[in-house]
Design a protein around this motif. Structure first.
Motif, short mmCIF file in Angstrom:
data_model
loop_
_atom_site.label_atom_id
_atom_site.label_comp_id
_atom_site.label_asym_id
_atom_site.label_seq_id
_atom_site.Cartn_x
_atom_site.Cartn_y
_atom_site.Cartn_z
N ARG A 520 0.92 -1.35 -0.03
CA ARG A 520 0.26 0.16 0.17
C ARG A 520 1.06 1.36 0.09
NH1 ARG A 520 -2.88 -3.19 3.62
NH2 ARG A 520 -2.03 -2.08 5.49
N TYR A 521 2.05 1.20 0.86
CA TYR A 521 2.95 2.32 0.91
C TYR A 521 3.48 2.44 -0.63
CZ TYR A 521 7.40 4.94 1.81
OH TYR A 521 8.13 5.85 1.82
N PHE A 522 3.97 1.51 -1.28
CA PHE A 522 4.56 1.79 -2.53
C PHE A 522 3.45 2.24 -3.65
CE2 PHE A 522 8.18 -1.70 -2.64
CZ PHE A 522 8.70 -1.20 -1.47
N ILE A 523 2.22 1.87 -3.57
CA ILE A 523 1.24 2.39 -4.41
C ILE A 523 1.10 4.10 -4.05
CG2 ILE A 523 -1.48 2.26 -5.10
CD1 ILE A 523 0.31 0.21 -6.44
N SER A 526 3.94 5.85 -5.23
CA SER A 526 4.29 6.14 -6.53
C SER A 526 3.22 6.94 -7.11
CB SER A 526 4.19 4.76 -7.07
OG SER A 526 5.05 3.78 -6.78
N ALA A 527 2.04 6.98 -6.63
CA ALA A 527 0.76 7.81 -7.23
C ALA A 527 1.31 9.44 -6.75
CB ALA A 527 -0.26 7.50 -6.60
N LYS A 528 1.92 9.51 -5.56
CA LYS A 528 2.20 11.01 -5.18
C LYS A 528 3.22 11.48 -6.06
CE LYS A 528 4.03 13.48 -1.27
NZ LYS A 528 4.67 13.61 -0.01
N ILE A 529 4.31 10.66 -6.44
CA ILE A 529 5.38 11.12 -7.41
C ILE A 529 5.03 11.24 -8.86
CG2 ILE A 529 7.47 10.20 -8.28
CD1 ILE A 529 8.09 8.57 -5.95
N LEU A 563 9.46 9.22 -15.08
CA LEU A 563 8.76 8.79 -13.97
C LEU A 563 9.25 7.36 -13.33
CD1 LEU A 563 6.31 9.08 -11.75
CD2 LEU A 563 4.84 8.10 -13.51
N ILE A 564 9.21 6.39 -14.20
CA ILE A 564 9.75 5.09 -13.64
C ILE A 564 11.30 5.22 -13.27
CG2 ILE A 564 10.73 2.94 -14.51
CD1 ILE A 564 8.38 3.04 -16.77
N LYS A 569 14.28 4.97 -8.02
CA LYS A 569 15.44 5.52 -7.04
C LYS A 569 14.84 5.68 -5.87
CE LYS A 569 18.32 9.38 -6.92
NZ LYS A 569 18.99 10.89 -7.53
N GLU A 570 13.39 5.87 -5.47
CA GLU A 570 13.04 6.08 -4.21
C GLU A 570 12.39 4.88 -3.72
OE1 GLU A 570 10.52 9.47 -3.73
OE2 GLU A 570 11.45 10.61 -5.04
N LEU A 571 12.04 3.89 -4.25
CA LEU A 571 11.42 2.57 -3.79
C LEU A 571 12.49 1.34 -4.25
CD1 LEU A 571 7.75 3.43 -4.26
CD2 LEU A 571 8.87 3.42 -2.08
N PRO A 572 12.40 0.40 -3.49
CA PRO A 572 13.35 -0.87 -3.82
C PRO A 572 12.43 -1.81 -4.67
CG PRO A 572 12.56 -1.20 -1.55
CD PRO A 572 12.12 0.49 -2.14
N ILE A 573 12.03 -1.46 -5.97
CA ILE A 573 10.99 -2.12 -6.73
C ILE A 573 11.25 -1.83 -8.09
CG2 ILE A 573 9.42 -0.26 -6.74
CD1 ILE A 573 8.41 -3.89 -5.81
N GLN A 574 11.11 -2.89 -9.00
CA GLN A 574 11.08 -2.87 -10.29
C GLN A 574 9.81 -2.39 -10.90
OE1 GLN A 574 12.65 -6.40 -12.32
NE2 GLN A 574 12.11 -5.50 -14.54
N ILE A 575 9.69 -1.50 -11.72
CA ILE A 575 8.43 -0.82 -12.32
C ILE A 575 8.70 -0.87 -13.79
CG2 ILE A 575 9.08 1.43 -12.35
CD1 ILE A 575 5.98 2.10 -11.20
N GLU A 576 7.75 -1.35 -14.48
CA GLU A 576 7.79 -1.35 -16.06
C GLU A 576 6.36 -1.09 -16.78
OE1 GLU A 576 7.02 -6.21 -16.22
OE2 GLU A 576 9.23 -5.37 -16.22
N VAL A 577 6.18 -0.62 -17.92
CA VAL A 577 5.14 -0.34 -18.43
C VAL A 577 4.63 -1.50 -18.84
CG1 VAL A 577 4.18 0.53 -20.52
CG2 VAL A 577 5.97 1.70 -19.52
#
Length: 779
Positions: A520-523, A526-529, A563-564, A569-577
């Motif tokens: 929940r924190y990650f979502i 990410s939405a805030k960013i 954005l990705i 950089k701010e979260l320890p997660i891999q994000i992709e389209v």
């Protein structure tokens, strides 16, 4: 020395001693016996005196341990003393477990003997074995194991035989006591020559069936719902006609253990067990699964309920129906089995057992294997039922949106578990990793039990995907690697659900709660960013967010990359389209539809993917979705629905488009609130059709007095339909009734489309008369 593929593992009793028996396939099939492995379990917290005096009285005599030894083991990573208790026979273990449970903590006493052997010897079904030992006499080439080790096999090559049965019933569902088998269809290869349709005199059908299995010598036998229906039916008919079902590789008959068929040396896989886990297919009929997998063959076919009628007059139609079913079964097996071969190899167990397991159990067995390597003994599973807060949902924006990007947090929950070392053995009040909202803490080091396994699975998958990028998709090795990496993905993504599953050995509510809290924190973050960078966040759920920005696609892609980069950089997660949508609309959370820039339509959570709406409603909704997405023309969608109403009014609809399906979760007699499908099931009993628990009841709603349930009739009772009148079969007569057109308009068609059109500002008004203008139809 002999080498081969390990197909199955079991034990046999020879001279009151349990002997491991392994079925293997090299150039030929062979058997390997191990007489030196003993059944055992662990006991914690008892004195040796209790062990020395242990004795359980039974009707057959006394049961005592064969011996014990001390051993250092780990419990949640901490070293402790344990006693290993050896039993004389696996059947003695439950009695000894019950006895020792009075004095201490008994562990791993529920692991089947043959599977304990696989884990301890580091062996796996669907992988290779190298065996040293002397050859012994037997019907099949056999060896006594002196040394055995696992060797890698690229991918198993197994002979698969599919079969399907048809029975002749003069009234209702076939009854094995009275109704004969009239056809058994078989298929074992791509060519039409590799098919056989057995029909004629029933005794000869059964004999030919047994002879053909023996002659073809398949490694895997598949069917669709054969464990619950075909095999028990065949067994009862064979017993009645005195035809031995000696289809085991050693000449033994098929046996039933715990209600499940077991064939010596062959794997019996019921594809229905796998199909029930395909969530995108609500009605698990054979043809529906075939259609979902893209293996459905188009040919004229009859309904199962019409077999008796056609058998006497047009036998070839019944034979064609049987062939169609067995071809579907074989093609479904081709699609579904390869991943299960790999699952079998990963969690070590025989394919037929793996195919029956849910994801939780599969993870359980994987953990048991990994725990053995770490000298960690498993907790006992304790059934619990606890709820906790799940994923975050950002409410969707209404209306049609253009140029929308879906960002996916790749393997979010496994990544969170790895990043924050979430595991039952790292949960600590002094842990450095503090979960948001819930406050649970996890130690940063050493790596937890779950993290070590997840890192290993993720790394293996990464290596496979790296190799795939270096290959052509036409390379046969590409498909093998793809199956392997997809299997790893399935298991990896199952870990989070496993932690919160009440039947898990390593159940940990705190771990599951912490994982979702970080999710929940990650979502949110990410939405805030995204908002800070000028994106509009349209929707977010679990591990993805949908964003848009008023600019052309080329510029949008560049902005999304920025954005990705910032989120990563701010979260320890891999994000992709995940997808770029040309247009998309959201109905409510978890329900949306969109068309990608390359023209592919995605539908999530809407009625077109549910089974408790008739095909008429589902198809109408599907067409409305396409009109809105492709043409962006709500008025055209409304015109289309108005025409559909007229078609219903004028009787221009097919019966199959009006059938509604709903599942029975218990026997019809056990329901307190009688729903429509339950009443339909009870009506079906009038003509000898009894729906088992778990089956889907198909019914239509007719125009007469009473509730919807009173007016619901099972499809099996419908003899004919002309668009208006329905001929209903009773036990001793026929009745003619009318289809309830108003019900299908007001409670099927309109609700299915209005939940979409309402999001575009339209509201429903009551339909009056057969000729209705748009203004009267929608206000």
């Amino acid at each position: 020395m002999v080498e081969g593929l390990l197909i199955d593992a079991e034990y046999v009793t020879i001279g009151n001693k349990a002997v491991i028996r392994l079925w293997c396939k090299g150039e030929d099939v062979f058997i390997a016996y191990d007489r030196n492995f003993k059944p055992y379990f662990y006991v914690l917290g008892i004195d040796e005196e209790v062990l020395e005096k242990a004795e359980v009285k039974t009707k057959k005599g006394k049961v005592t341990p064969e011996g014990y030894e001390k051993r250092k083991v780990k419990v949640f990573g901490k070293e402790t003393d344990a006693l290993v208790v050896y039993a004389r026979h696996p059947q003695d273990v439950p009695k000894l477990r019950e006895f020792f449970s009075q004095f201490g903590d008994v562990r791993e006493a529920d692991i089947p003997f043959a599977y304990r052997y696989l884990i301890d010897k580091d062996l796996a079904c669907m992988d290779g074995v190298s065996i040293s030992g002397k050859e012994v006499e037997g019907k099949i080439k056999s060896y006594e194991i002196e040394r055995i080790e696992r060797i890698g096999v690229d991918f198993p090559k197994l002979k698969v035989l599919a079969f399907d049965c048809e029975m002749l019933s003069s009234f209702g569902m076939p009854n094995a006591e009275t109704d004969p088998i009239i056809v058994i269809a078989l298929k074992w290869g791509e060519d039409e020559k590799e098919e056989r349709i057995l029909y004629g005199e029933e005794r000869e059908i059964l004999r030919s069936f047994v002879e053909l299995i023996t002659e073809l010598d398949p490694d895997v036998i598949v069917g669709y719902n054969q464990d619950a229906f075909d095999w028990p039916y065949i067994r009862e008919r064979a017993e009645k006609l005195r035809v031995p079902l000696n289809i085991g590789r050693d000449g033994t008959a098929i046996v039933f253990r715990g209600g499940r068929p077991k064939i010596a040396g062959r794997l019996n896989v019921d594809l229905y067990d796998i199909a029930v886990r395909i969530a995108d297919v609500k009605i698990k009929k054979l043809e529906n699964i075939a259609e979902f997998l893209g293996t459905k063959i188009e040919m004229e076919d009859i309904q199962g309920k019409d077999i008796s009628r056609f058998w006497a007059t047009e036998k070839e139609k019944v034979l064609a129906h049987a062939r169609r079913d067995v071809v579907h079964t074989y093609l479904i097996a081709k699609e579904l089995l390869p991943m299960h071969y790999e699952l079998s190899r990963l969690i070590r167990l025989p394919l037929d057992d793996v195919s029956r397991m849910g994801r939780g159990k599969q993870v359980d067995w994987l953990l048991l294997s990994e725990a053995r390597k770490l000298n960690e003994i498993a907790p006992n599973a304790i059934e619990v039922s606890e709820s906790y807060e799940g994923a975050l949902v950002i409410e969707p924006e209404r209306g049609l949106h253009e140029n929308v990007v879906e960002l996916d947090f790749a393997s979010m929950y496994p990544s969170i578990m790895v990043a924050f070392n979430i595991s039952p053995d790292t949960l600590s009040a002094k842990g450095e990793n503090l979960a948001p909202e819930v406050g649970y803490r996890f130690r940063k080091s050493p790596d937890g039990f779950f993290k070590r396994i997840l890192v290993s699975l993720i790394e293996k998958r990464r290596e496979m995907k790296k190799k795939m990028k270096e290959m052509s998709e036409d390379d046969p090795r590409y498909r093998i690697l793809d199956i392997k990496q997809q299997t790893l993905k399935v298991l990896t993504n199952s870990f989070y659900g496993y932690m919160g599953w009440g039947g898990a050995r390593w159940y940990c509510r705190e771990c599951a709660e912490a994982t979702t809290a970080w999710g929940r924190y990650f979502i949110k973050t990410s939405a805030k960013i995204a908002s800070e960078m000028g994106f509009k966040v349209l929707y977010g759920d679990t591990d993805s967010i949908f964003i848009s920005k008023q600019m052309d696609l080329e510029k949008l892609s560049a902005e999304v990359e920025k954005l990705i980069a910032r989120i990563s950089k701010e979260l320890p997660i891999q994000i992709e389209v995940a997808e770029i949508f040309k247009s998309i609309f959201f109905v409510e959370k978890k329900r949306y539809a969109g068309i990608t820039v390359d023209g592919k339509i995605f539908v999530r959570g809407l009625e077109v993917r549910r089974g408790d709406w008739c095909e008429l409603a589902k198809n109408a909704q599907k067409d409305v979705i396409e009109i809105l997405l492709k043409e962006r023309n709500p008025k055209k969608a409304i015109d289309y629905i108005a025409n559909k109403v007229e078609e219903i009014r004028n009787g221009k609809v097919k019966l199959e488009d009006l059938v509604i399906y709903k599942g029975l979760t218990k026997k019809p007699s056990k329901y307190e609130a009688i729903q429509a499908h339950v009443k339909a099931a009870k009506k079906a009993e009038e003509i000898g059709i009894f729906y088992p628990v778990g089956s889907k009841v198909g019914y239509v709603v007719l125009k007469e007095k009473g509730t919807v349930g009173d007016r619901a009739y099972p499809i099996e009772m419908v003899e004919s339909f002309d668009g208006e009148n329905v001929k209903i079969k009773r036990r001793d007569c026929y009745e003619t009734k009318k289809i309830d057109k108003d019900y299908y308009i007001d409670h099927q068609l309109l609700p299915a489309v209005m939940r979409i059109l309402e999001r575009f500002g339209y509201s429903e008004t009551k339909v009056k008369g057969s000729q209705t203008s748009l203004d009267a139809f929608f206000g």
